[in-house]
Design an enzyme around this catalytic site. Structure first.
Site, mmCIF file in Angstrom:
data_model
loop_
_atom_site.group_PDB
_atom_site.id
_atom_site.type_symbol
_atom_site.label_atom_id
_atom_site.label_comp_id
_atom_site.label_asym_id
_atom_site.label_seq_id
_atom_site.Cartn_x
_atom_site.Cartn_y
_atom_site.Cartn_z
ATOM 1 N N GLU A 25 -3.768 17.510 -0.239
ATOM 2 C CA GLU A 25 -4.567 18.054 -1.338
ATOM 3 C C GLU A 25 -5.702 17.104 -1.710
ATOM 4 O OE1 GLU A 25 -1.962 19.032 -4.566
ATOM 5 O OE2 GLU A 25 -1.424 20.962 -3.677
ATOM 6 N N LYS A 85 -4.004 24.085 1.314
ATOM 7 C CA LYS A 85 -3.200 23.676 0.161
ATOM 8 C C LYS A 85 -1.970 24.564 -0.012
ATOM 9 C CE LYS A 85 -6.333 21.383 -2.953
ATOM 10 N NZ LYS A 85 -6.878 21.422 -4.304
ATOM 11 N N ASP A 86 -2.148 25.865 0.146
ATOM 12 C CA ASP A 86 -1.025 26.792 -0.006
ATOM 13 C C ASP A 86 0.036 26.564 1.068
ATOM 14 O OD1 ASP A 86 -2.344 27.845 -2.170
ATOM 15 O OD2 ASP A 86 -2.930 29.716 -1.171
ATOM 16 N N GLU A 113 6.496 16.281 -0.168
ATOM 17 C CA GLU A 113 5.691 16.256 -1.393
ATOM 18 C C GLU A 113 4.599 15.188 -1.297
ATOM 19 O OE1 GLU A 113 4.184 17.722 -4.565
ATOM 20 O OE2 GLU A 113 6.140 18.549 -4.028
ATOM 21 N N TYR A 132 0.830 -1.200 0.000
ATOM 22 C CA TYR A 132 0.000 0.000 0.000
ATOM 23 C C TYR A 132 0.866 1.252 0.000
ATOM 24 C CZ TYR A 132 -4.134 -2.861 1.057
ATOM 25 O OH TYR A 132 -5.150 -3.758 1.016
#
Length: 180
Positions: free
Chosen positions: A126, A145-146, A119, A66
């Site tokens: 996100e 998100k920013d 990341e 996974y």
């Protein structure tokens, strides 16, 4: 006691009671669930189907599978993750070529890994935000998100500085030795 029913966007929400074996949670837990949360794109893995997202992995191998699926998803769908992967490869190759010490290579590896982890977390955040707000605009979703993207940016700049501080002196020494 409430009866639960798995639904997707294609099915209306109903309070239909469980009347047959095929409606039971045990039977449904064994069936693949295909969600289409947006009308744009859905991503399908070639032959592997992940069953219910809340289902706990039964063994360590499944947990690793996974996790690897998450990395594959980020690599195939996120341009910035691919860029970070290439830059990590370049930094490590330069470190080996310029004969960086073991400690220096460890620092470069750790900072590059930190960027890739950030990341992955950014991608996860996100996705959850998109799942929550669907295709509507919300100021708090934008902020979340920013901020996540900002964390990746700061991590990337820190990683670039670390690699520069370590590799630049080695590169200058190589150039001086070639010229003299």
């Amino acid at each position: 006691m409430p009866k639960f029913q798995l639904i997707s966007n294609d099915q209306p929400i109903t309070s239909k009671p469980i009347t047959s074996k095929s409606d039971s949670p045990q039977f449904l837990a064994q069936q693949p669930v295909h969600h289409n949360f947006s009308s744009e794109k859905t991503y399908h893995y070639k032959s592997e189907k992940r069953y219910l997202a809340w289902k706990v992995a039964t063994n360590l191998g499944l947990s690793f599978r996974y996790a690897w699926q998450g990395v594959k998803y980020a690599f195939t769908t996120q341009r910035n993750f691919r860029i970070h992967t290439v830059m990590t490869s370049v930094a490590l190759a330069l470190g080996f070529y310029l004969h960086a010490t073991t400690v220096e290579m460890a620092l470069i590896s750790l900072t590059c890994a930190m960027v890739m982890v950030l990341e992955l977390l950014n991608t996860a955040l996100e996705s959850v935000v998109d799942l929550t707000v669907k295709q509507t605009y919300h100021e708090l979703a934008k902020i979340a998100k920013d901020c996540a993207a900002g964390a990746v940016l700061i991590g990337s700049l820190a990683s670039l500085l670390v690699a520069g501080f370590i590799l630049l002196p080695h590169g200058i020494d190589l150039i001086i030795s070639i010229l003299s």
